[in-house]
Enzyme design. Structure first.
Site, mmCIF file in Angstrom:
data_model
loop_
_atom_site.group_PDB
_atom_site.id
_atom_site.type_symbol
_atom_site.label_atom_id
_atom_site.label_comp_id
_atom_site.label_asym_id
_atom_site.label_seq_id
_atom_site.Cartn_x
_atom_site.Cartn_y
_atom_site.Cartn_z
ATOM 1 N N GLU A 196 44.421 -98.794 131.488
ATOM 2 C CA GLU A 196 43.488 -98.037 132.398
ATOM 3 C C GLU A 196 43.358 -98.403 133.633
ATOM 4 O O GLU A 196 43.283 -97.704 134.750
ATOM 5 C CB GLU A 196 42.173 -97.898 132.010
ATOM 6 C CG GLU A 196 42.276 -97.384 130.497
ATOM 7 C CD GLU A 196 42.366 -98.464 129.332
ATOM 8 O OE1 GLU A 196 42.730 -99.617 129.523
ATOM 9 O OE2 GLU A 196 41.998 -98.090 128.152
ATOM 10 N N ASP A 238 71.414 -96.544 162.552
ATOM 11 C CA ASP A 238 72.107 -96.252 163.641
ATOM 12 C C ASP A 238 72.400 -97.614 164.173
ATOM 13 O O ASP A 238 72.028 -98.574 163.856
ATOM 14 C CB ASP A 238 70.935 -95.677 164.609
ATOM 15 C CG ASP A 238 71.791 -95.051 165.839
ATOM 16 O OD1 ASP A 238 73.056 -95.031 165.791
ATOM 17 O OD2 ASP A 238 71.103 -94.507 166.794
ATOM 18 N N ASP A 499 65.699 -94.469 165.380
ATOM 19 C CA ASP A 499 64.658 -94.271 166.601
ATOM 20 C C ASP A 499 64.847 -92.868 167.374
ATOM 21 O O ASP A 499 63.686 -92.824 168.252
ATOM 22 C CB ASP A 499 64.860 -95.228 167.606
ATOM 23 C CG ASP A 499 65.992 -95.527 168.111
ATOM 24 O OD1 ASP A 499 67.100 -94.643 167.723
ATOM 25 O OD2 ASP A 499 66.250 -96.138 169.195
ATOM 26 N N ASP A 503 67.790 -89.038 164.570
ATOM 27 C CA ASP A 503 67.839 -89.698 163.137
ATOM 28 C C ASP A 503 66.748 -89.021 162.376
ATOM 29 O O ASP A 503 66.484 -89.369 161.298
ATOM 30 C CB ASP A 503 67.386 -91.084 163.797
ATOM 31 C CG ASP A 503 68.387 -91.937 164.245
ATOM 32 O OD1 ASP A 503 69.639 -91.600 164.075
ATOM 33 O OD2 ASP A 503 68.168 -92.674 165.299
#
Length: 523
Positions: A196, A238, A499, A503
């Site tokens: 629970e 990236d 960034d 992206d």
């Protein structure tokens, strides 16, 4: 008659509720502080001046200025725009960017600017927007790996409980025990097996972890994403700003033969001075290199950057002549050039010259420099200029920049490898620069380097096979990044680190979206 048991149970319930209330209040305060740190802002014109304010402070009647990477802060009507494309996929489901102009002039809150610029007036905010009507009613929440695991665990407990109930009830019935006592015993067994307090314990731990991470500069927007880090086995990233420092310096400016050219720098300097669209460090690097007197140039118009053309143009006037100066990815600049300037002569662009230019480009970029092409041409006098004017241009030369690798990149890659997480690089840069950066940070290239042009020709099934064999993808568009992430998610728990506006779709699509502190609003 079991008063002690009843008191114990009631006490546990009250303690659980009290802890839940306390933790939720503490988490709410922490979340509010975090929201202040990642608050999205909007640029508005008030009292004749540009001001940057929080989105929640925008009111109907405000005039907002939009540029690439901005999130539309409210429902707006366009007053003026230039080559404006917005992403409305979160609202309409349409993945392709939508062009907006004086006719198709309604901007919905929550959409994001992909390219172009606009000035718009706010029509509605908050609950009165189309965003509220559409998204709040039908918004689809992507189930994370952690949530899927919890759901599967719950189903397993449920199945085990049912099996035990029937088994215990059957055994007791077989031995002719009291039916009512047998039933109560079976139910009590199920209650005892049910965890629970599991949701509370999970929430306590995750929110506590989020608060500790915030003190170290990491902001968690979704608690379940913390647990997803433990399941992540592929990280897509990236290159710029992650493996490199994103501190770009102009290194050289050369003509098609690789010789230093002041004319190339002049045109690039004029272009960087007048370009007002997508903010980028390349323009800052050019302007910081040295100062030129360009008072004899007058800006007339500009054609903003987008991720399909991969170039941006500025129209200027000088000595009674209008010149369009275009800058961008070398292959996309050369694709609109018919002539080339060599010394003081302008000659036709042929195969032999193409080989010479390709050699110059390779020589410069293979050192690890990021390279942009510069082109120009004289244009007729008219009121507005568009991307159609980027044709039959004269290629002028290259400008090269250096973005040094991060000192911590090598160590970070080793830690990820030791943790069993495979890194895949998804970049818009060319192959030569990417290979040099990989070499500098000790990143081992697996398989073949995949180009964006190759991905556009692949089916989804073919791409699924390719992403397993390769770990470097170059010259990829935002749509192609998204396809790669989706292909990897079929077999892996995928994180994406980025960034920029290019992206944003992939950050949202991945199981774990990671955005750095200097990212654009939409990221």
């Amino acid at each position: 008659g079991e008063k002690v048991d009843a008191i114990i149970i009631i006490t546990i319930i009250f303690i659980s509720l009290a802890l839940d209330l306390f933790q939720e209040r503490k988490a709410s305060k922490a979340a509010e502080l975090l929201r202040e740190r990642v608050c999205i802002t909007a640029t508005v014109i008030r009292d004749g001046e540009k001001k940057e304010i929080k989105v929640r402070e925008v009111v109907p009647g405000d005039v907002v200025i939009l540029s690439p990477g901005d999130v539309v802060p409210a429902d707006c009507k366009i007053i003026s725009s230039k080559d404006l494309f917005v992403d409305e996929s979160a609202l309409t489901g349409e993945s392709a960017p939508v062009e907006k102009d004086s006719k198709n002039n309604f901007l919905m809150m929550g959409s994001s600017v992909i390219s172009g610029n606009a000035v718009a007036v706010v029509l509605a905010t908050g609950e009165n927007t189309e965003y509220w009507k559409i998204v709040k009613g039908v918004e689809k929440v992507t189930e994370t790996e952690f949530e899927r695991s919890l759901r599967r665990f719950g189903y397993m407990i449920l199945r085990v409980s049912f099996v035990l109930v029937f088994f215990v009830f059957g055994i007791n019935a077989f031995f002719k025990r009291n039916i009512l006592e047998t039933l109560l015993f079976s139910v009590a067994l199920v209650v005892g097996l049910t965890p629970e307090l599991l949701p509370l314990i999970v929430t306590l731990n995750l929110s506590s972890g989020a608060i500790r991470m915030s003190k170290k500069g990491t902001i968690v927007k979704k608690l379940s994403s913390i647990q997803n880090f433990g399941s992540m086995d592929v990280l897509c990233t990236d290159k710029t700003g992650t493996l490199t420092q994103n501190k770009i310096t102009l290194i050289k400016y050369v003509d098609s033969e690789g010789k230093t050219s002041d004319e190339v720098f002049l045109y690039s300097y004029v272009h960087s001075s007048f370009q007002t669209g997508l903010k980028n460090p390349f323009d800052q690097a050019v302007l910081a290199h040295k100062t030129l007197n360009i008072s004899d140039f007058k800006k007339i118009d500009e054609v903003p950057f987008d991720h399909f053309r991969r170039r941006v143009s500025v129209v200027t006037e000088r000595n009674g002549k209008r010149i369009i100066i275009t800058e961008g990815a070398p292959e996309h600049i050369l694709s609109v050039c018919k002539k080339i300037k060599i010394g003081e002569k302008i000659v036709d662009y042929n195969k032999e010259i193409k080989k010479e230019i390709s050699k110059t480009f390779k020589d410069v970029s293979s050192i690890g420099f990021r390279v942009l092409g510069v082109a120009f041409k004289e244009v007729d006098f008219k009121e507005n200029y568009t991307k159609e004017d980027e044709s039959e241009m004269v290629f002028l030369g290259f400008i090269a920049f250096y973005d040094p690798p991060k000192e911590t990149a090598r160590e970070a890659l080793m830690l990820l490898e030791n943790a069993g997480i495979e890194v895949k690089i998804l970049t818009g840069d060319d192959e030569f620069v990417t290979k040099k950066v990989c070499e500098a940070v000790g990143f081992k290239i697996k398989g073949k380097i995949i180009h964006g042009n190759d991905i556009s020709q692949m089916t989804d099934d073919a791409l699924e096979r390719v992403v397993e064999k390769s770990n470097v993808f170059v010259r990829v568009t935002p749509v192609q990044k998204n396809r790669i992430v989706n292909a990897l998610r079929k077999r892996h728990v995928v994180g994406f680190l980025g960034d920029g506006v290019n992206d944003a779709p992939s950050i949202k699509q991945a199981d774990i979206g990671i955005s750095v502190d200097n990212a654009v609003d939409v990221a």
